[in-house]
Scaffold this active site. Structure first.
Site, PDB file in Angstrom:
ATOM      1  N   GLY A 261       0.813  -1.221   0.000  1.00 53.65           N
ATOM      2  CA  GLY A 261       0.000   0.000   0.000  1.00 53.65           C
ATOM      3  C   GLY A 261       0.840   1.261   0.000  1.00 53.65           C
ATOM      4  O   GLY A 261       0.516   2.232  -0.695  1.00 53.65           O
ATOM      5  N   CYS A 262       1.916   1.262   0.763  1.00 57.85           N
ATOM      6  CA  CYS A 262       2.766   2.451   0.859  1.00 57.85           C
ATOM      7  C   CYS A 262       3.510   2.710  -0.453  1.00 57.85           C
ATOM      8  O   CYS A 262       3.671   3.857  -0.868  1.00 57.85           O
ATOM      9  CB  CYS A 262       3.734   2.318   2.029  1.00 57.85           C
ATOM     10  SG  CYS A 262       2.861   2.217   3.618  1.00 57.85           S
TER      11      CYS A 262
END
Length: 174
Positions: A67-68
């Site tokens: 996600g990051c």
């Protein structure tokens, strides 16, 4: 190892509400830290960043997690739009400087800086994940006067770029 980190992160998040963050209208806490832009280290001071216009200050849990990384790439793709709106973007995490140097090249593509968020900064911005050194995924738009004008706190990365860009554009129209 990444699966263990992801599992621990999900467990911590399940136990903590995402609603906590600085309210709109609050003065953003000033800080100085180290960061990286395109692999090169530098000193980052919030007050200095705000001299150039509004700032999107986004906190993310851990560099190189799925996600990051996707969020950083989305901010990177949108940098021409943020610049056109007169805003800067800075990503913040508890990662160490060598990790951020690599992340600033690979995920951010050298288009915006990432910086180390100390425990004190994570606490001051009310984005801590209990029982971990990590931060929640929270995006702030900070006006040049240092006031928070927009907050989006959601663990899914998908809306952070669009919502912060809309907030920056709205700020420009004021």
């Amino acid at each position: 190892m990444r699966r263990l980190i992801a599992a621990a992160l999900l467990a911590a998040l399940a136990a903590s509400p995402l609603g906590a963050s600085l309210p709109v209208g609050t003065r953003a806490p000033d800080f100085t830290t180290t960061g990286a832009l395109n692999g090169k280290p530098f000193r980052l001071h919030l007050k200095e960043q705000l001299r150039h216009g509004p700032l999107v200050l986004y906190f993310y849990p851990k560099a190189f997690t799925e996600g990051c990384t996707l969020e950083a790439k989305a901010f990177s793709d949108a940098m021409p739009d943020f610049r056109k709106a007169g805003a800067r973007v800075v990503g913040m995490s508890a990662d160490d400087l060598p990790t951020l140097q690599k992340f600033s090249v690979e995920a951010c593509r050298g288009k915006f800086p990432v910086a180390t968020a100390s425990k004190d900064v994570i606490s001051a911005y009310d984005v801590s994940i209990p029982a971990t050194p990590l931060s929640k995924r929270t995006s702030y738009v900070i006006a040049p006067d240092g006031r928070v004008v927009f907050v989006h706190s959601e663990m899914s990365w998908k809306e952070h770029v669009a919502r912060t860009l809309a907030a920056v554009r709205a700020l420009k129209k004021r």
